[in-house]
Scaffold this motif. Structure first.
Motif, PDB file in Angstrom:
ATOM      1  N   LEU A 127       0.850  -1.190   0.000  1.00 24.16           N
ATOM      2  CA  LEU A 127       0.000   0.000   0.000  1.00 24.16           C
ATOM      3  C   LEU A 127       0.884   1.237   0.000  1.00 24.16           C
ATOM      4  N   PHE A 128       0.541   2.187  -0.858  1.00 24.69           N
ATOM      5  CA  PHE A 128       1.314   3.430  -0.929  1.00 24.69           C
ATOM      6  C   PHE A 128       1.029   4.283   0.299  1.00 24.69           C
ATOM      7  N   ARG A 129       2.097   4.766   0.958  1.00 22.81           N
ATOM      8  CA  ARG A 129       1.909   5.521   2.202  1.00 22.81           C
ATOM      9  C   ARG A 129       2.627   6.869   2.187  1.00 22.81           C
ATOM     10  N   PRO A 182      -5.399  -1.647  19.153  1.00 20.01           N
ATOM     11  CA  PRO A 182      -6.324  -0.503  19.190  1.00 20.01           C
ATOM     12  C   PRO A 182      -6.468   0.131  17.816  1.00 20.01           C
ATOM     13  N   ASP A 183      -7.611   0.773  17.624  1.00 17.92           N
ATOM     14  CA  ASP A 183      -7.856   1.444  16.344  1.00 17.92           C
ATOM     15  C   ASP A 183      -6.872   2.592  16.139  1.00 17.92           C
ATOM     16  N   ALA A 184      -6.498   2.777  14.878  1.00 17.87           N
ATOM     17  CA  ALA A 184      -5.616   3.886  14.520  1.00 17.87           C
ATOM     18  C   ALA A 184      -5.849   4.242  13.071  1.00 17.87           C
ATOM     19  N   GLY A 185      -5.856   5.547  12.786  1.00 16.90           N
ATOM     20  CA  GLY A 185      -5.971   6.006  11.412  1.00 16.90           C
ATOM     21  C   GLY A 185      -4.614   6.058  10.748  1.00 16.90           C
ATOM     22  N   PHE A 186      -4.414   7.047   9.868  1.00 17.78           N
ATOM     23  CA  PHE A 186      -3.124   7.166   9.183  1.00 17.78           C
ATOM     24  C   PHE A 186      -1.992   7.324  10.190  1.00 17.78           C
ATOM     25  N   LEU A 221      10.262   0.729   9.079  1.00 14.67           N
ATOM     26  CA  LEU A 221      11.284   1.439   8.320  1.00 14.67           C
ATOM     27  C   LEU A 221      11.064   1.314   6.820  1.00 14.67           C
ATOM     28  N   GLU A 222      10.468   0.204   6.388  1.00  8.69           N
ATOM     29  CA  GLU A 222      10.245  -0.020   4.958  1.00  8.69           C
ATOM     30  C   GLU A 222       9.426   1.099   4.330  1.00  8.69           C
ATOM     31  N   GLY A 223       8.398   1.551   5.043  1.00  5.89           N
ATOM     32  CA  GLY A 223       7.540   2.589   4.495  1.00  5.89           C
ATOM     33  C   GLY A 223       8.278   3.877   4.225  1.00  5.89           C
ATOM     34  N   MET A 224       9.171   4.280   5.139  1.00  7.57           N
ATOM     35  CA  MET A 224       9.893   5.528   4.948  1.00  7.57           C
ATOM     36  C   MET A 224      11.060   5.373   3.989  1.00  7.57           C
ATOM     37  N   LYS A 225      11.458   4.148   3.666  1.00 12.19           N
ATOM     38  CA  LYS A 225      12.509   3.908   2.684  1.00 12.19           C
ATOM     39  C   LYS A 225      11.955   3.858   1.265  1.00 12.19           C
ATOM     40  N   THR A 226      10.844   3.145   1.102  1.00 13.75           N
ATOM     41  CA  THR A 226      10.323   2.905  -0.251  1.00 13.75           C
ATOM     42  C   THR A 226       9.051   3.675  -0.552  1.00 13.75           C
ATOM     43  N   GLY A 227       8.340   4.104   0.493  1.00 11.76           N
ATOM     44  CA  GLY A 227       7.053   4.758   0.297  1.00 11.76           C
ATOM     45  C   GLY A 227       5.886   3.796   0.401  1.00 11.76           C
ATOM     46  N   TYR A 228       6.176   2.484   0.420  1.00 13.77           N
ATOM     47  CA  TYR A 228       5.124   1.464   0.464  1.00 13.77           C
ATOM     48  C   TYR A 228       5.264   0.622   1.716  1.00 13.77           C
ATOM     49  N   VAL A 229       4.116   0.144   2.239  1.00 11.67           N
ATOM     50  CA  VAL A 229       4.098  -0.763   3.389  1.00 11.67           C
ATOM     51  C   VAL A 229       3.293  -2.000   3.029  1.00 11.67           C
ATOM     52  N   ASP A 230       3.615  -3.104   3.690  1.00 12.90           N
ATOM     53  CA  ASP A 230       2.856  -4.329   3.476  1.00 12.90           C
ATOM     54  C   ASP A 230       1.466  -4.178   4.084  1.00 12.90           C
ATOM     55  N   GLU A 231       0.465  -4.765   3.409  1.00 14.81           N
ATOM     56  CA  GLU A 231      -0.902  -4.599   3.896  1.00 14.81           C
ATOM     57  C   GLU A 231      -1.102  -5.265   5.258  1.00 14.81           C
ATOM     58  N   ALA A 232      -0.302  -6.287   5.594  1.00 16.28           N
ATOM     59  CA  ALA A 232      -0.386  -6.894   6.926  1.00 16.28           C
ATOM     60  C   ALA A 232       0.044  -5.893   7.995  1.00 16.28           C
ATOM     61  N   TRP A 233       1.082  -5.132   7.706  1.00 13.11           N
ATOM     62  CA  TRP A 233       1.534  -4.091   8.638  1.00 13.11           C
ATOM     63  C   TRP A 233       0.472  -3.012   8.776  1.00 13.11           C
ATOM     64  N   ALA A 234      -0.090  -2.574   7.660  1.00 14.43           N
ATOM     65  CA  ALA A 234      -1.111  -1.520   7.682  1.00 14.43           C
ATOM     66  C   ALA A 234      -2.341  -1.970   8.466  1.00 14.43           C
ATOM     67  N   LYS A 235      -2.755  -3.196   8.261  1.00  9.41           N
ATOM     68  CA  LYS A 235      -3.948  -3.712   8.935  1.00  9.41           C
ATOM     69  C   LYS A 235      -3.725  -3.804  10.441  1.00  9.41           C
ATOM     70  N   GLU A 236      -2.523  -4.161  10.847  1.00  7.52           N
ATOM     71  CA  GLU A 236      -2.229  -4.353  12.268  1.00  7.52           C
ATOM     72  C   GLU A 236      -2.029  -3.037  13.000  1.00  7.52           C
ATOM     73  N   HIS A 237      -1.341  -2.082  12.391  1.00  8.05           N
ATOM     74  CA  HIS A 237      -0.961  -0.857  13.098  1.00  8.05           C
ATOM     75  C   HIS A 237      -1.843   0.346  12.764  1.00  8.05           C
ATOM     76  N   ASN A 291      -5.372   0.205  11.263  1.00  7.30           N
ATOM     77  CA  ASN A 291      -6.496  -0.532  10.664  1.00  7.30           C
ATOM     78  C   ASN A 291      -7.539   0.383  10.028  1.00  7.30           C
ATOM     79  N   LEU A 292      -7.808   1.549  10.628  1.00 11.32           N
ATOM     80  CA  LEU A 292      -8.817   2.447  10.057  1.00 11.32           C
ATOM     81  C   LEU A 292      -8.342   3.001   8.712  1.00 11.32           C
ATOM     82  N   TRP A 293      -7.064   3.345   8.620  1.00  9.72           N
ATOM     83  CA  TRP A 293      -6.508   3.786   7.335  1.00  9.72           C
ATOM     84  C   TRP A 293      -6.493   2.637   6.332  1.00  9.72           C
ATOM     85  N   TYR A 294      -6.181   1.438   6.804  1.00 11.39           N
ATOM     86  CA  TYR A 294      -6.160   0.268   5.917  1.00 11.39           C
ATOM     87  C   TYR A 294      -7.527   0.052   5.273  1.00 11.39           C
TER      88      TYR A 294
END
Length: 347
Positions: free
Chosen positions: A122-124, A221-225, A296-312, A314-317
């Motif tokens: 996912l692009f972040r 816990p719920d979290a947005g972007f 760290l992957e997100g700030m290096k490449t701009g993209y994060v794995d959807e498993a990471w996004a869903k876990e940390h 979830n509302l943004w995911y």
């Protein structure tokens, strides 16, 4: 007769020279006598008057429009605050944070993802946002290290390497701090304005704190972007960081009629705010690197794995999950575009 006259003159000059020299030696050997001849009636009562401001302009400093006494009691007050409060505070804050990070790592270890990465991205973060982040982070580290060297370096490096090396170090620290500080301030204000919309408080942030970011109880816990912890870091930068910028500018440009008291208080505010931010930044760096898998992957490449996004986050995911792309197709797209990243998607 002429030769005798010249000899008498030379002898007289020699006697005068010896007399002046002996007087100078006597004065240097007796400080009280030297003070009495150079200052006059510089007794204890005179210095008390100078300190309290009860004397005329002859005892004030020579700066234009200055109302300060030659002896300024506020300077001693600043020195005591700096040496007895600010300096120990910095050691406690930095040492305490390092100890907490080590203890946390020993007890909990690295936070691994509950589910294995899916390989769908996912692009972040855009290239501009990553550039801003790394620029501010780099400047922050340089300013933190140079500031710590200015505050504590003489107790470590001067005794280890001697005055020559220490002099070069403190000179480099001062120059880098003075010139890079305003640039850091400009970039920080830009990054604060850009990410404001993601860091406004929400109701679910309270639940995030109650669960300790997922360390307490079951589930995440719920979290947005941005989660509540990231929002705290943002608002620390927006408050203490801005205080560092303003106080730093007051110190950096002393030619705008700041009083000596203003400069001293700016120094205290600058040091306390900067030391506090540096301590919290250590935690931010830990969580964003070795502390949490995938961050760290997100700030290096701009993209994060959807498993990471869903876990940390979830509302943004839930908002962007239909925009996930396979890592293979993303790599192929980057290769086909000559190394350029895939088109940005709304975050």
């Amino acid at each position: 007769m002429s030769l005798l006259r010249h000899a008498c003159i030379v002898l007289l000059m020699a006697l005068l020279t010896l007399g002046v020299g002996s007087q100078a030696v006597a004065q240097s050997a007796d400080p009280n006598r030297e003070i009495s001849t150079s200052v006059g009636a510089a007794n204890a009562d005179t210095w008390r008057q100078v300190r309290s401001g009860e004397v005329d302009a002859n005892y004030r400093d020579s700066r234009h429009d200055s109302n300060y006494n030659l002896i300024n009691a506020a300077g001693q007050t600043w020195r005591e605050i700096r040496n007895h409060w600010v300096t120990p505070f910095g050691l406690i804050a930095l040492g305490g944070m390092i100890a907490m990070i080590v203890l946390f790592y020993v007890i909990f270890g690295r936070k691994e993802l509950d589910e294995r990465p899916t390989g769908r991205k996912l692009f972040r973060w855009s290239a501009l946002e990553r550039s801003l982040h790394w620029s501010v982070a780099t400047l922050f580290i340089i300013l933190a290290l140079s500031g710590l060297n200015i505050l504590y370096g003489k107790f470590v490096f001067r005794s280890l390497f001697g005055d020559a090396v220490w002099g070069a170090m403190i000179s480099a620290s001062k120059v880098s701090h003075n010139y890079l500080g305003p640039l850091f301030g400009i970039l920080l204000l830009i990054i604060l304005a850009k990410f404001l919309k993601h860091n406004l408080p929400k109701k679910h942030d309270l639940a995030w704190f109650k669960k300790g970011g997922g360390l307490i109880g079951k589930g995440h816990p719920d979290a947005g972007f941005a989660n509540a912890g990231e929002k705290v870091w943002y608002w620390l930068l927006a408050t203490a960081g801005v205080a560092v910028i303003i106080s730093g500018l007051v110190l950096n440009f002393p030619n705008f009629d700041q009083t000596r008291d203003t400069m001293m208080w700016a120094n205290v505010i600058h040091a306390v705010a900067a030391l506090g931010l540096t301590a919290v930044a250590l935690g931010h760096i830990y969580i964003g690197t070795i502390g949490t898998e995938g961050s760290l992957e997100g700030m290096k490449t701009g993209y994060v794995d959807e498993a990471w996004a869903k876990e940390h986050h979830n509302l943004w995911y839930e908002e962007v999950k239909d925009q996930a792309v396979d890592a293979e197709s993303l790599d192929q797209s980057t290769s086909d575009d000559g190394g350029k990243p895939a088109p940005s998607q709304p975050g």
